[in-house]
Scaffold this active site. Structure first.
Site, PDB file in Angstrom:
ATOM      1  N   GLY A 100       0.834  -1.206   0.000  1.00  0.00           N
ATOM      2  CA  GLY A 100       0.000   0.000   0.000  1.00  0.00           C
ATOM      3  C   GLY A 100       0.857   1.239   0.000  1.00  0.00           C
ATOM      4  O   GLY A 100       2.058   1.180  -0.275  1.00  0.00           O
ATOM      5  N   GLU A 484      -7.903  -3.464 -27.199  1.00  0.00           N
ATOM      6  CA  GLU A 484      -7.411  -4.547 -26.350  1.00  0.00           C
ATOM      7  C   GLU A 484      -6.217  -5.256 -27.004  1.00  0.00           C
ATOM      8  O   GLU A 484      -5.227  -5.581 -26.337  1.00  0.00           O
ATOM      9  CB  GLU A 484      -8.570  -5.526 -26.070  1.00  0.00           C
ATOM     10  CG  GLU A 484      -8.219  -6.760 -25.263  1.00  0.00           C
ATOM     11  CD  GLU A 484      -7.647  -6.484 -23.881  1.00  0.00           C
ATOM     12  OE1 GLU A 484      -7.609  -5.328 -23.440  1.00  0.00           O
ATOM     13  OE2 GLU A 484      -7.201  -7.457 -23.242  1.00  0.00           O
TER      14      GLU A 484
END
Ligand code: F6R
Length: 611
Positions: A100, A484
């Site tokens: 984090g 994509e």
């Protein structure tokens, strides 16, 4: 990002942790490290992969039954040995692993330096462990209490595990915004960023919630909130199979996952569709059927490949259910003061269910009263838990960093939702619905057929593996597929590629085309076929090399293309599920031929838990 693993129990901790870190390496692979109680509290860490750490441990006596390990995706500080986790506190009595970002680390660090703490690394995590030490010494409290109090001081996201020299049978974990799972075995406990390091030993798990603290001590698991309210652990039984997280004979996870698509697509529609009586069933949608029926608008928030699935859904929802759709990059949406009303439905699409921007975007929409629907792959993930309702994609664990089977599962689920709403709103007539259901049922076998193109695509990859640029063009439902295809190529082969709506090409990118430029054109037989034929001619006229993905039996485009890839015929609404397959294979083979690490491309991580 970053992966964390910890173990306490009757086994040797080091091999359990190393194996677990290898399973979590998709989350980051800049450095790896481990802290063990092998005599004393010792930290070993190394820049590079978990295998480098393993090699460095070859001459170390790693004997011990408790430890914490980390594989890093660098945020604060470059990837090197010093910035690798675990980090000691100044006294070296305690060590931390952290996933984090601590946003107020700079001000905390200043304060701690004034109080005499010293720092080796540039990381925010080292600030966290020194803060814990500082609180513990100043308040003369236990380590769990110090961690709990520190949770009140830090701003940002974290999943941490702390190990102390003084309490060698104790692991302390806490979470806010980054995932953390506790595995409960017989006389042993595991902690990890996801269940993959745990599943081999136990399928009993507890997902920690935000602001919860878990203390594992003397065979007991104690969970409390940061306000010190005791919680009863909610133990869930996982159904994940060990084979699903192993390569199963394939050279790479990405290839395995590409080839799994007939099954993963089937799994994502299983039990949700009965062809005979055009019955469609999705518990999450049923719960909000009226909301969907009366929605003014659907807003889709997602990132990367999931955003591309969202673009396909835009075509589907507008076409089949006649609801206006906006598809938003979660990272832009959350910071631009969007107009959201209670009549909006926000669909958050995420494979991992942990993408920080998508999570924040849905929290914002929730705060404005919108109904939040999740399309996630990872069961129990943060996004899945933050939504009002949702549908899992059931694609199984996706380990390759480049998303493949998750995309087709997302598109499958979104197609089903569009069909359900279209039926309910009366915008999708029964005959068409029946045809679509029948066609959906045939998709897994058609994907199987598309996968047989593998050998042909290896040949095409040989020809273009040294290209420096690629263009991908598509129209309508194939436009998101072009995006994509380009994303897949650039992320794993490091070749620059751009996806474009074919007709937009003449407004700029056509200037790029010369005899060196491979142009992948997705030109299946659909409503824009005639138009894309003209676009192919425009490319040919500029001597671009055309690699055309066409519908089986087409004769017009093959006459103009340098290479022709034929995919089975299907409805225009479902074509992305087939047309994306050769593009996945093309990017995979080109990347392998260029010697790239396809499962762990540079600078990337599977789950982007930082904004
Ligand atoms: C590309 C890729 C990424 C993810 C994006 C969102 O192959 O995997 O672009 O699609 O990071 O991740 P999720 O879907 O987990 O929210």
């Amino acid at each position: 990002m970053c992966g964390i693993v910890a173990y306490v129990g009757h086994r040797e901790a080091c091999p359990v942790i190393i194996k677990g870190l290898k399973r979590l390496e998709y989350r980051g692979y800049d450095s790896a490290g481990i802290a063990l109680m092998n005599g004393s509290l010792n930290v070993y860490k190394k820049k590079g992969k978990v295998a480098d750490l393993e090699a460095a441990l070859a001459d170390v006596d790693t004997h011990g039954n408790i430890g914490i390990g980390h594989t890093r995706w660098a945020t604060h500080g470059e990837p090197n040995d010093v910035n690798a986790h675990p980090h000691y506190s100044t006294s070296r009595n305690i060590a931390i692993i952290h996933n984090g970002i601590i946003e107020n680390y700079a001000s905390l660090k200043q304060l701690l330096i004034q109080k005499g703490h010293t720092f080796q690394s540039e990381t925010d995590s080292e600030v966290f462990i020194n803060l814990i030490e500082d609180i513990r010494v100043n308040n003369n409290c236990s380590l769990p209490e110090a961690v709990r109090l520190a949770m009140h001081e830090v701003v940002g996201a974290y999943a941490i595990v702390v190990l102390s020299k003084d309490t060698p049978n104790q692991l302390i974990a806490a979470r806010k915004g980054s995932p953390l799972v506790v595995g409960i075995g017989k006389g042993e406990f595991f902690l990890a960023s996801d269940a993959t390091p745990i599943i081999e030993y136990t399928n009993e798990v507890v997902y920690l919630n935000d602001y919860e603290l878990a203390v594992i001590h003397d065979g007991q698991l104690d969970i409390r909130t940061k306000e010190d309210v005791k919680k009863t652990p909610y133990v869930q039984t996982l159904e994940m199979a060990l084979e699903s997280i192993e390569k199963g004979g394939y050279e790479h996870f990405m290839l395995k996952e590409i080839f799994e698509q007939p099954k993963s697509i089937l799994d994502s529609m299983r039990g949700r569709m009965i062809a005979e009586n055009d019955h469609l069933m999705m518990a999450g949608v049923r719960e909000f059927e009226n909301k969907f029926q009366n929605a003014d608008r659907i807003i889709i928030v997602a990132c990367g490949t999931s955003w591309h699935a969202g673009l396909v859904a835009e075509y589907l929802f507008e076409d089949l259910a006649r609801i206006p759709v906006e598809v938003e990059y979660a990272s832009e949406f959350r910071y631009r003061n969007p107009i959201i009303t209670e009549k909006d439905i926000v669909i958050a699409i995420s494979q991992s269910g942990e993408t920080a921007d998508t999570l924040a975007a849905l929290e914002l929409a929730k705060s404005k009263g919108a109904t939040i629907f999740g399309v996630c792959n990872v069961v129990g993930s943060s996004i899945a838990r933050a939504t009002d309702a949702g549908a899992y994609t059931h694609a199984g664990p996706e380990i390759g960093v480049a998303s493949t089977k998750a995309f087709t599962a997302q598109v499958t689920v979104l197609t089903l939702i569009a069909m359900i709403i279209g039926k309910k709103r009366g915008t999708l007539e029964t005959t068409k619905l029946r045809q679509l259901i029948a066609e959906m049922e045939s998709i897994p076998s058609k994907v199987e057929k598309a996968l047989q193109l593998n050998e042909q695509i290896i040949g095409i990859s040989e020809v273009y593996k040294d290209a420096t640029n690629f263009l991908y063009l598509g129209r309508g439902y194939n436009f998101p597929v072009a995006l994509e295809g380009a994303l897949k190529l650039k992320e794993i082969s490091y070749i620059h590629a751009e996806g474009y709506p074919a007709a937009e090409m003449k407004h700029g990118p056509i200037a790029l085309i010369d005899e060196q430029m491979p142009v992948v054109v997705i030109a299946t037989k659909d409503s824009s076929y005639e138009k894309i034929v003209s676009n192919v001619q425009e490319v040919r006229a500029r001597k671009g090399k055309v690699i055309a993905v066409v519908t089986e039996g087409d004769t017009t485009i093959p006459a103009m293309a340098d290479h022709v890839i034929e995919i089975p015929e299907t409805s225009e609404h479902l074509v992305p599920l087939l047309s994306v397959i050769p593009l996945q294979l093309l990017s995979y083979h080109i990347a392998v031929m260029r010697g790239c690490n396809v499962d762990q491309p540079r600078n990337l991580a599977k789950s982007v838990t930082v904004e």
